[in-house]
Motif scaffolding. Structure first.
Motif, short mmCIF file in Angstrom:
data_model
loop_
_atom_site.label_atom_id
_atom_site.label_comp_id
_atom_site.label_asym_id
_atom_site.label_seq_id
_atom_site.Cartn_x
_atom_site.Cartn_y
_atom_site.Cartn_z
N ILE A 171 0.83 -1.20 0.00
CA ILE A 171 0.00 0.00 0.00
C ILE A 171 0.87 1.25 0.00
O ILE A 171 0.54 2.25 -0.66
N LEU A 172 2.03 1.20 0.69
CA LEU A 172 2.93 2.35 0.69
C LEU A 172 3.44 2.65 -0.72
O LEU A 172 3.39 3.79 -1.16
N VAL A 173 3.90 1.60 -1.39
CA VAL A 173 4.41 1.79 -2.76
C VAL A 173 3.32 2.41 -3.63
O VAL A 173 3.54 3.39 -4.35
N TRP A 174 2.11 1.84 -3.49
CA TRP A 174 1.00 2.33 -4.30
C TRP A 174 0.69 3.80 -3.98
O TRP A 174 0.48 4.61 -4.87
N ALA A 175 0.70 4.13 -2.67
CA ALA A 175 0.34 5.50 -2.27
C ALA A 175 1.34 6.50 -2.82
O ALA A 175 0.95 7.55 -3.34
N VAL A 176 2.64 6.17 -2.72
CA VAL A 176 3.66 7.10 -3.21
C VAL A 176 3.50 7.32 -4.71
O VAL A 176 3.45 8.46 -5.20
N LEU A 177 3.34 6.20 -5.45
CA LEU A 177 3.17 6.33 -6.91
C LEU A 177 1.91 7.12 -7.24
O LEU A 177 1.90 7.94 -8.16
N SER A 178 0.84 6.89 -6.48
CA SER A 178 -0.42 7.59 -6.75
C SER A 178 -0.26 9.09 -6.56
O SER A 178 -0.75 9.88 -7.36
#
Lengths: 188, 382
Positions: free
Chosen positions: B28-35
């Protein structure tokens, strides 16, 4: 005893929230109707401004079309005078103006010199686009009016509407002669 | 797709950290940063990558007018920025995370090829992507897809190499070892399948939004034939857009990587086949979503494609007569000249038209005060 009081309070609060949500929805729709009416107005005013320039440019080339040019100028002046009148009367004058304009633009085909004039071409593009913008803003206005009117007449929002004084709006209908029958343009 | 991301995080965590929660948190962290990056930067990245040039009203009045017409028809609050991409390929795209800061871009090739009605159809399609918030939806989807692909790629590589170099975990206890192997195998299979599944879901969403944008374009212009004949021109050209890449593909009006004769029910494409989109548009009896839905089921068979909530009963009549007709409209050669004039001007070239008819393009670095026409020898002030 206490439980009944809580239930009544709860129901009242829920009803109030629903009421407010519907009310806000109505206000939003009404503002959209007003807004889109203003859009039509902007485009119609733009057309009043463009026409004298167009007529002035065309005059030098179109010696034999004095009548058409005068008809355009007259229709424009009449429409401008009626611009503060009601939607119905105004729509009629604007429809008349649109149809004489399309007649003028069809006649232009017979004047190759005029069609080669850069200034005229730019004006013609502006005018054609303004015509489109008028019909698109009218289309959007009518869609907004339809949605708003539906909301003022359908249950349950009609209760809120009649309590707080929302009235149905008028459509902007233009019956153009040019829209009813295709203009006959000959390229001979 | 969100579920796929959560599953992948779950397996990663289970394998590497013996705790699913840690894996979930990482995913979820990776996704949040990319988002976040995507949300705030995607439009400027996209425009910069495609080397688009912003134009003003005077640069190309017709294009500006057409965009403004569609802005009015769609009820967009703010006029979108207009960009031209100097590329002979035929394509267009829209970007901007919300309707207040939208941009529309069109290639110079397309600008030359299309007449006014067709241009209107294409712009209406792009504006409806903005209006339906497809840009935001698709960029969020592609970021989700990207996250899944990255995690699966690294996850599966580390797992494979980790297990080859005598894994430290499975030797710790006998009974636990077998469970470890099962988890390893299941995770590996999942790591391989997840990106493919995610991609297919992503393509399906993208195609659905294309249909919706076509339907909205027909509704705004009340003239589906305009978009249909534009698509026909787009379909016959096979020039690929140089500046497009896989990530930006769903933003364009037609798939920038298409090849000739793509199959009708292609699952691995961001766009529905052009011939089918044209057939649906031409089968429309009116301009409403309802009409589009009926035309879709007629062409495609089976159920319609529009979201049920957006279908109001009844039809909207088509515009049968175009008011201004074809009068005064530039033909293809004039449009080509006009567009090349704009492109030269946007690169700060000064154009001087000589009396003999030749056009002199003076580069911005030209220092001399006068220039001689190479055709007839007249001199001009710069």
């Amino acid at each position: 005893m206490n439980v009944a009081v809580y239930i009544i309070i709860g129901v009242v609060v829920v009803l109030l929230i629903i009421f407010l949500a519907i009310y806000n929805g109505l206000v939003r729709r009404r503002n959209q109707v007003k807004n889109s009416w203003a859009q039509i107005d902007v485009q119609l005013k733009r057309r009043y401004d463009l026409i004298p320039n167009l007529v002035e440019t065309a005059k030098g080339y179109m010696k034999h079309e004095r009548e058409t040019l005068e008809a355009v100028t007259n229709a424009r002046n009449l429409a401008q005078q009626l611009s503060s009148a009601g939607a119905g009367e105004r729509a009629k004058a604007e429809g008349e103006l649109s149809s004489v304009l399309s007649r003028l633009l069809a006649v232009v085909e017979n004047y190759p010199d005029l069609k080669a004039n850069q200034n005229f071409l730019a004006l013609q593009e502006e005018l054609a686009s303004t015509e489109n913008k008028i019909s698109f803003s009218r289309q959007f206005y009518n869609d907004s009016v339809l949605k708003y009117n539906n909301q003022t007449q359908m249950f349950p929002s009609n209760i809120v509407a009649s309590m707080t004084g929302f009235k149905a709006s008028e459509f902007f209908e233009v019956t153009l002669a040019a829209e009813r029958e295709a203009p006959k343009v000959s390229f001979t | 797709m969100g579920a796929l991301l959560i599953l992948i995080g779950y397996f990663l965590g289970l394998y590497f950290f013996d705790s699913a929660i840690v894996g979930l948190v990482i995913a979820i962290l990776v996704w949040a940063v990319l988002s976040l990056i995507g949300y705030f930067q995607s439009d400027s990245i996209l425009l910069r990558m495609s080397r688009a040039k912003k134009i003003k009203r005077d640069d190309h009045p017709r294009l500006y007018n057409v965009v403004e017409e569609m802005k009015i028809a769609s009820g967009l609050e703010k006029m979108p920025d207009i960009y031209i991409i100097d590329d002979p390929a035929l394509n267009a795209f829209a970007t901007g995370r919300d309707p207040k800061r939208a941009s529309v871009a069109i290639t110079s090739g397309l600008l030359q090829k299309l007449n006014r009605d067709e241009l209107q159809g294409v712009i209406a399609h792009e504006i409806s992507h903005v209006k339906n918030r497809d840009v935001l939806l698709m960029s969020m989807c592609s970021i989700l897809l990207g996250t899944i692909v990255i995690l699966a790629w690294y996850g599966s590589r580390i797992m494979i190499f980790g297990s080859m170099t005598g894994s430290r975990r499975s030797s710790s206890s006998g009974g636990g070892g077998q469970a470890q192997i099962i988890i390893l195998v299941v995770s590996l299979v999942f790591m391989i399948l997840a990106p493919i599944m995610a991609q297919l879901i992503y393509f399906a969403i993208s195609r659905k939004r294309e249909y919706l944008a076509d339907a909205s374009a027909a509704l705004y212009t009340r003239y589906p034939e305009g978009l249909a004949s534009a698509l026909k021109k787009l379909g016959t050209s096979t020039g690929q857009l140089k500046s497009a890449n896989k990530a930006t593909a769903p933003m364009y009006i037609v798939n920038p990587f298409r090849k000739k004769g793509m199959k009708a029910s292609d699952l691995s494409s961001t766009h529905p086949p052009i011939s089918e989109r044209i057939r649906i548009l031409r089968a429309m009896a009116g301009a409403s979503f309802n009409d589009y839905d009926q035309a879709y089921s007629k062409v495609h068979g089976g159920k319609g494609v529009m979201p049920a909530a957006s279908i109001a009963a009844g039809t909207v009549p088509l515009a049968t007569v175009k008011l201004e007709g074809g009068a005064g409209e530039p033909n293809e050669i004039q449009r080509a000249r006009e567009t090349s004039d704009v492109m030269w001007r946007l690169s700060n070239y000064n154009t001087i038209t000589c009396d003999c008819g030749a056009k002199l393009r003076v580069p911005p670095k030209f220092k001399e005060p006068v220039i001689k026409c190479p055709h007839c020898g007249r001199t001009h002030q710069v």
